[in-house]
Motif scaffolding. Structure first.
Motif, PDB file in Angstrom:
ATOM      1  N   PRO A 185      40.588  30.065  18.633  1.00  0.00           N
ATOM      2  CA  PRO A 185      40.312  29.813  20.056  1.00  0.00           C
ATOM      3  C   PRO A 185      38.967  30.409  20.477  1.00  0.00           C
ATOM      4  N   ILE A 186      38.375  29.818  21.529  1.00  0.00           N
ATOM      5  CA  ILE A 186      37.034  30.209  21.941  1.00  0.00           C
ATOM      6  C   ILE A 186      36.983  31.670  22.389  1.00  0.00           C
ATOM      7  N   GLN A 187      38.008  32.124  23.119  1.00  0.00           N
ATOM      8  CA  GLN A 187      37.996  33.507  23.594  1.00  0.00           C
ATOM      9  C   GLN A 187      38.077  34.485  22.428  1.00  0.00           C
ATOM     10  N   ALA A 188      38.954  34.209  21.474  1.00  0.00           N
ATOM     11  CA  ALA A 188      39.068  35.078  20.300  1.00  0.00           C
ATOM     12  C   ALA A 188      37.809  35.015  19.448  1.00  0.00           C
ATOM     13  N   ALA A 189      37.190  33.836  19.359  1.00  0.00           N
ATOM     14  CA  ALA A 189      35.960  33.710  18.567  1.00  0.00           C
ATOM     15  C   ALA A 189      34.832  34.532  19.174  1.00  0.00           C
ATOM     16  N   VAL A 190      34.694  34.486  20.498  1.00  0.00           N
ATOM     17  CA  VAL A 190      33.645  35.269  21.157  1.00  0.00           C
ATOM     18  C   VAL A 190      33.909  36.762  21.004  1.00  0.00           C
ATOM     19  N   LYS A 191      35.161  37.185  21.159  1.00  0.00           N
ATOM     20  CA  LYS A 191      35.483  38.604  21.032  1.00  0.00           C
ATOM     21  C   LYS A 191      35.237  39.120  19.620  1.00  0.00           C
ATOM     22  N   ASN A 192      35.674  38.355  18.618  1.00  0.00           N
ATOM     23  CA  ASN A 192      35.473  38.796  17.231  1.00  0.00           C
ATOM     24  C   ASN A 192      33.992  38.816  16.861  1.00  0.00           C
ATOM     25  N   THR A 193      33.248  37.837  17.324  1.00  0.00           N
ATOM     26  CA  THR A 193      31.815  37.830  17.038  1.00  0.00           C
ATOM     27  C   THR A 193      31.109  38.977  17.734  1.00  0.00           C
ATOM     28  N   ALA A 194      31.519  39.272  18.967  1.00  0.00           N
ATOM     29  CA  ALA A 194      30.881  40.357  19.725  1.00  0.00           C
ATOM     30  C   ALA A 194      31.128  41.714  19.076  1.00  0.00           C
ATOM     31  N   ARG A 195      32.291  41.892  18.463  1.00  0.00           N
ATOM     32  CA  ARG A 195      32.575  43.183  17.815  1.00  0.00           C
ATOM     33  C   ARG A 195      31.682  43.408  16.600  1.00  0.00           C
ATOM     34  N   ARG A 196      31.278  42.351  15.927  1.00  0.00           N
ATOM     35  CA  ARG A 196      30.490  42.483  14.691  1.00  0.00           C
ATOM     36  C   ARG A 196      29.004  42.180  14.885  1.00  0.00           C
ATOM     37  N   PHE A 197      28.635  41.702  16.052  1.00  0.00           N
ATOM     38  CA  PHE A 197      27.236  41.352  16.327  1.00  0.00           C
ATOM     39  C   PHE A 197      26.552  42.584  16.917  1.00  0.00           C
ATOM     40  N   ASP A 198      25.876  43.329  16.071  1.00  0.00           N
ATOM     41  CA  ASP A 198      25.271  44.597  16.474  1.00  0.00           C
ATOM     42  C   ASP A 198      23.907  44.349  17.121  1.00  0.00           C
ATOM     43  N   ALA A 199      23.943  43.786  18.322  1.00  0.00           N
ATOM     44  CA  ALA A 199      22.729  43.524  19.098  1.00  0.00           C
ATOM     45  C   ALA A 199      23.123  43.525  20.570  1.00  0.00           C
ATOM     46  N   ARG A 200      22.122  43.351  21.434  1.00  0.00           N
ATOM     47  CA  ARG A 200      22.372  43.500  22.866  1.00  0.00           C
ATOM     48  C   ARG A 200      23.352  42.460  23.392  1.00  0.00           C
ATOM     49  N   LEU A 201      23.237  41.215  22.950  1.00  0.00           N
ATOM     50  CA  LEU A 201      24.161  40.187  23.425  1.00  0.00           C
ATOM     51  C   LEU A 201      25.585  40.488  22.980  1.00  0.00           C
ATOM     52  N   GLY A 202      25.755  40.991  21.762  1.00  0.00           N
ATOM     53  CA  GLY A 202      27.079  41.367  21.310  1.00  0.00           C
ATOM     54  C   GLY A 202      27.665  42.508  22.127  1.00  0.00           C
ATOM     55  N   TRP A 203      26.842  43.473  22.478  1.00  0.00           N
ATOM     56  CA  TRP A 203      27.319  44.592  23.298  1.00  0.00           C
ATOM     57  C   TRP A 203      27.748  44.115  24.690  1.00  0.00           C
ATOM     58  N   GLU A 204      26.962  43.205  25.259  1.00  0.00           N
ATOM     59  CA  GLU A 204      27.294  42.712  26.593  1.00  0.00           C
ATOM     60  C   GLU A 204      28.583  41.893  26.580  1.00  0.00           C
ATOM     61  N   LEU A 205      28.742  41.029  25.588  1.00  0.00           N
ATOM     62  CA  LEU A 205      29.952  40.220  25.525  1.00  0.00           C
ATOM     63  C   LEU A 205      31.171  41.044  25.134  1.00  0.00           C
ATOM     64  N   ALA A 206      30.959  42.166  24.447  1.00  0.00           N
ATOM     65  CA  ALA A 206      32.092  43.033  24.135  1.00  0.00           C
ATOM     66  C   ALA A 206      32.651  43.699  25.385  1.00  0.00           C
ATOM     67  N   ARG A 207      31.827  43.832  26.425  1.00  0.00           N
ATOM     68  CA  ARG A 207      32.296  44.432  27.680  1.00  0.00           C
ATOM     69  C   ARG A 207      33.139  43.465  28.504  1.00  0.00           C
ATOM     70  N   LEU A 208      33.248  42.217  28.078  1.00  0.00           N
ATOM     71  CA  LEU A 208      34.041  41.253  28.838  1.00  0.00           C
ATOM     72  C   LEU A 208      35.519  41.630  28.882  1.00  0.00           C
ATOM     73  N   GLU A 209      35.978  42.380  27.890  1.00  0.00           N
ATOM     74  CA  GLU A 209      37.378  42.806  27.909  1.00  0.00           C
ATOM     75  C   GLU A 209      37.657  43.708  29.106  1.00  0.00           C
ATOM     76  N   VAL A 210      36.652  44.499  29.516  1.00  0.00           N
ATOM     77  CA  VAL A 210      36.820  45.351  30.698  1.00  0.00           C
ATOM     78  C   VAL A 210      36.604  44.546  31.973  1.00  0.00           C
ATOM     79  N   GLU A 211      35.582  43.673  31.979  1.00  0.00           N
ATOM     80  CA  GLU A 211      35.296  42.890  33.172  1.00  0.00           C
ATOM     81  C   GLU A 211      36.339  41.808  33.419  1.00  0.00           C
ATOM     82  N   GLU A 212      37.095  41.458  32.377  1.00  0.00           N
ATOM     83  CA  GLU A 212      38.157  40.470  32.557  1.00  0.00           C
ATOM     84  C   GLU A 212      39.208  40.955  33.547  1.00  0.00           C
ATOM     85  N   LYS A 213      39.485  42.248  33.531  1.00  0.00           N
ATOM     86  CA  LYS A 213      40.448  42.803  34.490  1.00  0.00           C
ATOM     87  C   LYS A 213      39.895  42.796  35.905  1.00  0.00           C
TER      88      LYS A 213
END
Length: 302
Positions: free
Chosen positions: A178-206
């Motif tokens: 699924p798209i949400q799981a794909a973005v989350k998994n990629t963000a955890r392993r993408f060691d760059a600024r875009l990955g860091w920003e998208l990894a924060r979506l788990e907090v902003e989702e609430k």
């Protein structure tokens, strides 16, 4: 007048110097006081905030009316500066930026007043006085220019990383994730600024209620066209129940084409800028090589 300006600047420096500020007193003798201090430190560490050692910064943080007045006097865009600070993630607050600009403004007004007094009195303006005025102008403009430079740099990083990141997401989506799981998994392993920003979506989702809304708000906060386009396409595809893989492939291909066009345009501009240096460094030696024998023969004939 110059001594007065120097005294005012020294007084501001000593007033704003952290070592001149008194250490805030806390009631450490009681158990409740120690618990409050430890709780405040824990909250600051959790939200990555560090309290300033300047008392005047703490007063500015609590007084929004004074912040608005300083923004109007110094010509600072308050919402825009807050957005920049939220993007670059520096340990700097809006009151600290306003305080720096206000200090530079006081120095600039003092130097301009001194120049006006010398002009009306018929005295000559020395180079030292002009240097002081230019330094005060640089101090006043430096915070804004520094923030804009940093914001432009991080936006460029995000823009360059969008095709790479979402090409990985596209591969995961086409593999059945699924798209949400794909973005989350990629963000955890993408060691760059875009990955860091998208990894924060788990907090902003609430905060925003759902993941797609958080993704859209994050894209609008960064003000990067490529990211905004992909976020809107993902939201529309998910809401309509359409496959996201083809949409991501088209968006990634378009962003790569745009980056190639920008790179070729930059190289064309760079070649034009280097043309005078090429003429100077290669044309002059070639001129001597071609015209040198003629000049030597003319000299021998004379």
């Amino acid at each position: 007048m110059l001594l007065i300006c120097g005294a005012v600047g020294l007084a501001l420096f000593l007033f704003l110097l952290p070592a001149c500020q008194g250490v805030p007193r806390t009631n450490m003798s009681s158990l409740q006081g120690r618990i409050d201090v430890e709780r405040e430190e824990l909250i600051n560490r959790a939200f990555h905030t560090k309290p300033s050692r300047l008392k005047v910064v703490g007063r500015l943080e609590k007084n929004e009316t004074l912040q608005t007045m300083l923004c109007r006097w110094t010509g600072t865009d308050m919402p825009g500066t807050e957005r920049i600070l939220s993007r670059i993630h520096w340990n700097v607050t809006l009151p600290e930026v306003l305080l720096a600009k206000a200090t530079g403004g006081v120095l600039l007004l003092g130097s301009i007043g001194y120049l006006v007094v010398r002009l009306y009195s018929g005295q000559e303006i020395s180079s030292v006085t002009l240097a002081v005025s230019l330094f005060a102008l640089a101090v006043f403009l430096f915070p804004t220019l520094l923030l804009e430079w940093a914001d432009k740099r991080v936006k460029g990083e995000i823009r360059e990383q969008v095709p790479i990141f979402f090409s990985i997401v596209q591969a995961l989506v086409e593999a059945g994730m699924p798209i949400q799981a794909a973005v989350k998994n990629t963000a955890r392993r993408f060691d760059a600024r875009l990955g860091w920003e998208l990894a924060r979506l788990e907090v902003e989702e609430k905060r925003y209620g759902n993941w797609r809304k958080a993704l859209e708000e994050m894209a609008y906060r960064w003000e990067v066209d490529a990211l905004i386009s992909i976020a809107l396409e993902i939201n529309e595809a998910v809401s309509k129940g359409v496959s996201v893989g083809g949409i991501l492939a088209a968006q990634v291909e378009e962003q790569l084409r745009q980056q190639e066009d920008e790179a070729s345009a930059y190289m064309n501009r760079l070649s034009i800028r280097l043309l005078p240096f090429v003429i100077l460094l290669m044309g002059v030696p070639l001129l001597f090589l071609v015209m040198g024998p003629a000049f030597m023969s003319m000299k021998m004939q004379l």
